[in-house]
Motif scaffolding. Structure first.
Motif, PDB file in Angstrom:
ATOM      1  N   ILE A 296       7.390  -7.761  -4.073  1.00 18.24           N
ATOM      2  CA  ILE A 296       8.570  -7.269  -3.356  1.00 18.24           C
ATOM      3  C   ILE A 296       8.148  -6.565  -2.068  1.00 18.24           C
ATOM      4  CG2 ILE A 296      10.544  -5.673  -3.492  1.00 18.24           C
ATOM      5  CD1 ILE A 296      10.372  -6.123  -6.579  1.00 18.24           C
ATOM      6  N   GLY A 297       8.830  -6.931  -0.998  1.00 22.93           N
ATOM      7  CA  GLY A 297       8.639  -6.215   0.270  1.00 22.93           C
ATOM      8  C   GLY A 297       9.896  -5.402   0.536  1.00 22.93           C
ATOM      9  N   ILE A 298       9.756  -4.285   1.274  1.00 22.42           N
ATOM     10  CA  ILE A 298      10.939  -3.468   1.555  1.00 22.42           C
ATOM     11  C   ILE A 298      10.961  -3.034   3.028  1.00 22.42           C
ATOM     12  CG2 ILE A 298       9.756  -1.332   0.816  1.00 22.42           C
ATOM     13  CD1 ILE A 298      13.391  -1.714   0.083  1.00 22.42           C
ATOM     14  N   GLY A 299      12.160  -3.076   3.595  1.00 23.86           N
ATOM     15  CA  GLY A 299      12.389  -2.506   4.926  1.00 23.86           C
ATOM     16  C   GLY A 299      13.662  -1.675   4.842  1.00 23.86           C
ATOM     17  N   VAL A 300      13.621  -0.441   5.339  1.00 24.38           N
ATOM     18  CA  VAL A 300      14.789   0.455   5.292  1.00 24.38           C
ATOM     19  C   VAL A 300      14.993   1.018   6.697  1.00 24.38           C
ATOM     20  CG1 VAL A 300      15.699   2.632   4.352  1.00 24.38           C
ATOM     21  CG2 VAL A 300      14.375   1.103   2.877  1.00 24.38           C
ATOM     22  N   ASP A 301      16.128   0.703   7.287  1.00 24.44           N
ATOM     23  CA  ASP A 301      16.324   1.132   8.678  1.00 24.44           C
ATOM     24  C   ASP A 301      17.790   1.375   8.983  1.00 24.44           C
ATOM     25  OD1 ASP A 301      13.605  -0.194   9.990  1.00 24.44           O
ATOM     26  OD2 ASP A 301      14.515  -1.467   8.473  1.00 24.44           O
ATOM     27  N   ARG A 302      18.022   2.247   9.976  1.00 25.38           N
ATOM     28  CA  ARG A 302      19.297   2.177  10.669  1.00 25.38           C
ATOM     29  C   ARG A 302      19.237   0.901  11.477  1.00 25.38           C
ATOM     30  NH1 ARG A 302      20.245   4.439  14.784  1.00 25.38           N
ATOM     31  NH2 ARG A 302      18.275   5.514  15.086  1.00 25.38           N
ATOM     32  N   MET A 390       9.197   0.469  -6.339  1.00 27.20           N
ATOM     33  CA  MET A 390       8.945  -0.843  -6.937  1.00 27.20           C
ATOM     34  C   MET A 390       8.310  -1.827  -5.954  1.00 27.20           C
ATOM     35  SD  MET A 390      12.899  -2.055  -7.091  1.00 27.20           S
ATOM     36  CE  MET A 390      12.644  -3.641  -7.844  1.00 27.20           C
ATOM     37  N   ALA A 391       8.277  -1.476  -4.665  1.00 21.17           N
ATOM     38  CA  ALA A 391       7.830  -2.450  -3.662  1.00 21.17           C
ATOM     39  C   ALA A 391       6.309  -2.587  -3.615  1.00 21.17           C
ATOM     40  CB  ALA A 391       8.362  -2.036  -2.293  1.00 21.17           C
ATOM     41  N   ASP A 392       5.860  -3.807  -3.310  1.00 21.75           N
ATOM     42  CA  ASP A 392       4.424  -4.064  -3.147  1.00 21.75           C
ATOM     43  C   ASP A 392       3.987  -3.868  -1.706  1.00 21.75           C
ATOM     44  OD1 ASP A 392       3.646  -5.250  -5.860  1.00 21.75           O
ATOM     45  OD2 ASP A 392       5.499  -6.293  -5.331  1.00 21.75           O
ATOM     46  N   VAL A 393       4.951  -3.940  -0.817  1.00 23.58           N
ATOM     47  CA  VAL A 393       4.604  -3.707   0.586  1.00 23.58           C
ATOM     48  C   VAL A 393       5.839  -3.173   1.322  1.00 23.58           C
ATOM     49  CG1 VAL A 393       5.068  -6.129   1.228  1.00 23.58           C
ATOM     50  CG2 VAL A 393       3.643  -4.750   2.694  1.00 23.58           C
ATOM     51  N   PRO A 418       0.218   1.461  -6.278  1.00 21.02           N
ATOM     52  CA  PRO A 418       0.941   1.682  -5.021  1.00 21.02           C
ATOM     53  C   PRO A 418       1.084   0.424  -4.187  1.00 21.02           C
ATOM     54  CG  PRO A 418      -1.310   2.464  -4.814  1.00 21.02           C
ATOM     55  CD  PRO A 418      -1.145   2.016  -6.243  1.00 21.02           C
ATOM     56  N   GLY A 419       2.102   0.428  -3.346  1.00 23.67           N
ATOM     57  CA  GLY A 419       2.288  -0.672  -2.410  1.00 23.67           C
ATOM     58  C   GLY A 419       1.405  -0.477  -1.178  1.00 23.67           C
ATOM     59  N   LEU A 455      -0.123  -8.329   1.319  1.00 24.44           N
ATOM     60  CA  LEU A 455       0.348  -8.821   0.023  1.00 24.44           C
ATOM     61  C   LEU A 455      -0.817  -9.179  -0.910  1.00 24.44           C
ATOM     62  CD1 LEU A 455       3.400 -11.029   1.048  1.00 24.44           C
ATOM     63  CD2 LEU A 455       3.421  -9.109  -0.564  1.00 24.44           C
ATOM     64  N   ALA A 456      -1.953  -9.519  -0.298  1.00 23.93           N
ATOM     65  CA  ALA A 456      -3.108  -9.926  -1.105  1.00 23.93           C
ATOM     66  C   ALA A 456      -4.051  -8.752  -1.388  1.00 23.93           C
ATOM     67  CB  ALA A 456      -3.872 -11.028  -0.372  1.00 23.93           C
ATOM     68  N   MET A 457      -3.717  -7.574  -0.923  1.00 24.75           N
ATOM     69  CA  MET A 457      -4.655  -6.449  -1.025  1.00 24.75           C
ATOM     70  C   MET A 457      -4.902  -6.057  -2.493  1.00 24.75           C
ATOM     71  SD  MET A 457      -4.354  -2.731   0.801  1.00 24.75           S
ATOM     72  CE  MET A 457      -4.186  -3.310   2.469  1.00 24.75           C
ATOM     73  N   PRO A 458      -6.175  -5.992  -2.890  1.00 24.46           N
ATOM     74  CA  PRO A 458      -6.461  -5.659  -4.292  1.00 24.46           C
ATOM     75  C   PRO A 458      -6.013  -4.228  -4.638  1.00 24.46           C
ATOM     76  CG  PRO A 458      -8.453  -6.344  -3.111  1.00 24.46           C
ATOM     77  CD  PRO A 458      -7.377  -6.203  -2.098  1.00 24.46           C
ATOM     78  N   LEU A 459      -5.758  -4.046  -5.932  1.00 24.64           N
ATOM     79  CA  LEU A 459      -5.245  -2.760  -6.410  1.00 24.64           C
ATOM     80  C   LEU A 459      -6.142  -1.591  -5.979  1.00 24.64           C
ATOM     81  CD1 LEU A 459      -3.283  -1.052  -8.120  1.00 24.64           C
ATOM     82  CD2 LEU A 459      -4.675  -1.611 -10.121  1.00 24.64           C
ATOM     83  N   GLU A 460      -7.449  -1.791  -6.132  1.00 21.91           N
ATOM     84  CA  GLU A 460      -8.353  -0.675  -5.826  1.00 21.91           C
ATOM     85  C   GLU A 460      -8.241  -0.238  -4.364  1.00 21.91           C
ATOM     86  OE1 GLU A 460     -13.024   0.131  -6.458  1.00 21.91           O
ATOM     87  OE2 GLU A 460     -12.032  -1.316  -7.761  1.00 21.91           O
ATOM     88  N   GLU A 461      -8.132  -1.218  -3.487  1.00 22.51           N
ATOM     89  CA  GLU A 461      -8.019  -0.864  -2.063  1.00 22.51           C
ATOM     90  C   GLU A 461      -6.670  -0.199  -1.779  1.00 22.51           C
ATOM     91  OE1 GLU A 461      -8.751  -3.975   0.795  1.00 22.51           O
ATOM     92  OE2 GLU A 461      -8.173  -2.642   2.461  1.00 22.51           O
ATOM     93  N   ARG A 462      -5.633  -0.687  -2.420  1.00 21.09           N
ATOM     94  CA  ARG A 462      -4.298  -0.062  -2.214  1.00 21.09           C
ATOM     95  C   ARG A 462      -4.337   1.386  -2.666  1.00 21.09           C
ATOM     96  NH1 ARG A 462      -0.773  -2.708  -5.686  1.00 21.09           N
ATOM     97  NH2 ARG A 462      -2.161  -4.421  -6.167  1.00 21.09           N
ATOM     98  N   ARG A 463      -4.993   1.609  -3.828  1.00 14.06           N
ATOM     99  CA  ARG A 463      -5.065   2.978  -4.354  1.00 14.06           C
ATOM    100  C   ARG A 463      -5.835   3.878  -3.402  1.00 14.06           C
ATOM    101  NH1 ARG A 463      -6.330   1.834 -10.584  1.00 14.06           N
ATOM    102  NH2 ARG A 463      -4.182   1.827 -11.332  1.00 14.06           N
ATOM    103  N   HIS A 464      -6.941   3.364  -2.940  1.00 16.79           N
ATOM    104  CA  HIS A 464      -7.820   4.122  -2.064  1.00 16.79           C
ATOM    105  C   HIS A 464      -7.078   4.523  -0.789  1.00 16.79           C
ATOM    106  CE1 HIS A 464     -11.826   5.361  -1.183  1.00 16.79           C
ATOM    107  NE2 HIS A 464     -11.783   4.768   0.010  1.00 16.79           N
TER     108      HIS A 464
END
Ligand code: ADQ
Length: 503
Positions: A296-302, A390-393, A418-419, A455-464
């Motif tokens: 899931i990707g997310i964008g939140v904007d006015r 819930m978003a991955d990015v 984390p995303g 989107l392809a970033m491994p979990l460990e790198e996302r956490r870091h």
């Protein structure tokens, strides 16, 4: 948690140390509470779902004082006293809200005109949308004068701080300075300050600069905006500048111009995100939008042309074109609140965003999947948090942005899985956050490739990366922002007095 210990009460102590007697008067275009008449002919109180008003309100509640703003609620005028004042919060009043009334003409010219069709696009360096009209300017001057007069009526006799918010009020400080030299005037400008080469197209640039230089303290998000502002003062006004102190001396008055990067109530977002309620909300959202087993990707904007939403949709189009394996596996959720819909540039943007999303969904959807879920209304903050969590990015693709709070809200909402964060290098937050995946919204192919990598970033790198971003964010919250600003406001006049300003 590093944010603990910061609270409205501590900000109150800092204010009282700086201004032992004086009243705090906050001045903004938007008000923190609106009284609305319902269909059942009752009066209800509406509070903003997020943003600065929500963050500043607890501080005003702790410090007391007065907030002056435009009363735009349908029942606002029915609840005020003879001086247009009402105590808030309504259930247990802790400070005074002083309302100012704008006619339809004022709204067209001061608000939708000069503020949002001259200063907003000018400061975002989007000159194609800039409209200068005499009637916009006349109304902007008039409304600013009325705000300044309201401050005179509210400020009391004990000195104290008048804190202006944002670009709607550039002239009010100068009007006020003429009649109340005893007050400390401070201003925070929430959007970028442009380079001199851009500002020079503004026919009223001298008045705008002089208006802001009537403040004792002027704050921007970034030091680059401070530099731009000071450079404009040198080029246009021949002001004296002390670069080390970031101080401008003009007509015998010193203005300290400093960077105060704004933030969010980090602790509140962390708590909301970790709650069981959020878990339940996520399950409901997954069900409602058919997001099970999706990235899931997310964008939140006015819905604003500064946020780069069209550029984002184009990058997504390239991503799906070049990576067909993502079909059925990746869904992008765009939450966009319509904004300033009376202005043609915004109507046009809305039409184009609607159309692009329809085209993408039309071309790519299958029976069980569509690439873009489009939510076109504001969401309450606890629901936004569920989407963030819930978003991955997250994609923040501003073509120009003072700070951007969405990225900070996203970071504060992440948990153990984390995303990734794709953040435009043109959002002020990019200077602050570090460790995001940097994107350039003008380089569509590069943007699409960054999305693929995120989107392809491994979990460990996302956490870091997320841990590093969180650490930084926890050190800078909305409370540290306020405390830093109020502390600087408390000392600025003493600093000016120690200089020989006439020489
Ligand atoms: P904005 O451009 O309005 O403000 P931004 O920083 O992007 O602000 O924050 C938007 C706020 O609105 C966030 O708190 C977000 O949660 C909320 N929001 C957006 N879409 C929403 C939706 N669909 N539903 C509910 N809430 C939504 C200006 C400047 C920014 C600067 C801020 C603060 O343009 O650069 O960061 O002020 O100084």
């Amino acid at each position: 948690m590093a944010t603990s210990g910061w609270s409205p009460a501590r900000v109150h102590d800092i204010y009282r140390k700086a201004f032992p007697q004086g009243r705090l008067v906050l001045v903004s275009n938007r008000q923190p509470y609106a009284h609305m008449r319902t269909e059942n002919d009752e009066i209800t109180v509406r509070r903003p779902a997020g943003g600065l008003s929500l963050a500043l309100d607890p501080v005003l509640q702790a410090v007391g004082g007065t907030w002056i703003a435009w009363g735009h609620g349908s029942a606002d005028s029915e609840v005020v006293d003879d001086h247009d004042r009402v105590g808030v919060p309504p259930e247990d009043p802790a400070y005074t809200l002083r309302r100012l009334w704008l006619s339809d003409e004022d709204i067209d010219n001061y608000y939708l005109g000069y503020s949002n069709q001259a200063l907003w696009p000018l400061c975002h360096n989007i000159l194609e949308h800039v409209r200068f009209r005499f009637r916009y300017w006349r109304s902007y001057r008039d409304v600013n004068t009325r705000f300044a007069h309201a401050v005179v009526e509210e400020a009391g006799d004990e000195g104290g701080l008048v804190w202006f918010q944002d670009y709607h009020l550039a002239l009010a400080p100068a009007v006020l300075r003429n009649v109340r030299s005893d007050l400390t005037l401070a201003h925070f400008w929430h959007i970028p300050w442009p380079a001199w080469e851009t500002l020079r197209v503004c026919p009223q640039k001298i008045d705008i600069l002089e208006g802001l230089l009537a403040n004792d303290l002027l704050g921007f998000h970034l030091d680059s905006f401070v530099t731009n502002f000071i450079t404009c003062c040198i080029r246009e006004l021949d002001a004296f500048v002390d670069w080390t102190k970031r101080a401008v001396v003009y007509k015998g008055h010193m203005t300290a111009v400093k960077a105060f990067p704004i933030s969010i109530d980090v602790g509140r977002f962390e708590e909301m995100a970790a709650s069981e309620e959020t878990e339940r909300r996520i399950a409901t959202i997954v069900e409602r939008y058919g997001l099970a087993e999706q990235k899931i990707g997310i964008g939140v904007d006015r819905l604003d042309y500064s946020k780069g939403i069209l550029q984002r949709l184009e990058a997504l189009r390239l991503l799906f074109r070049d990576h067909p394996e993502l079909a059925g596996r990746f869904t992008f959720v765009q939450v966009a609140v319509p904004s300033r819909g009376e202005i043609p540039a915004y109507q046009h943007l809305q039409e184009r965003v609607d159309q692009r999303i329809e085209e993408l969904n039309g071309a790519l959807s299958t029976d069980s999947w569509k690439p873009i879920v489009y939510i076109r209304h504001p969401l309450p903050q606890d629901e936004l948090v569920a989407f963030y969590r819930m978003a991955d990015v997250a994609i923040i693709s501003s073509v120009q942005d003072g700070m951007n709070l969405v990225v900070k809200e996203f970071i504060a909402s992440q948990g153990d899985d984390p995303g990734a964060v794709c953040l435009s290098e043109f959002a002020g937050a990019a200077d602050e956050i570090g460790r995001s995946v940097s994107i350039n919204p003008f380089d569509t192919e590069g943007f699409a490739e960054s999305l693929r990598l995120a989107l392809a970033m491994p979990l460990e790198e996302r956490r870091h990366r997320m841990e590093a971003m969180k650490q930084k964010l926890r050190r800078q919250t909305i409370y540290t922002w306020m405390a830093d600003f109020l502390e600087a406001a408390g000392t600025v006049r003493a600093e000016a007095a120690s200089l020989d300003l006439e020489s």
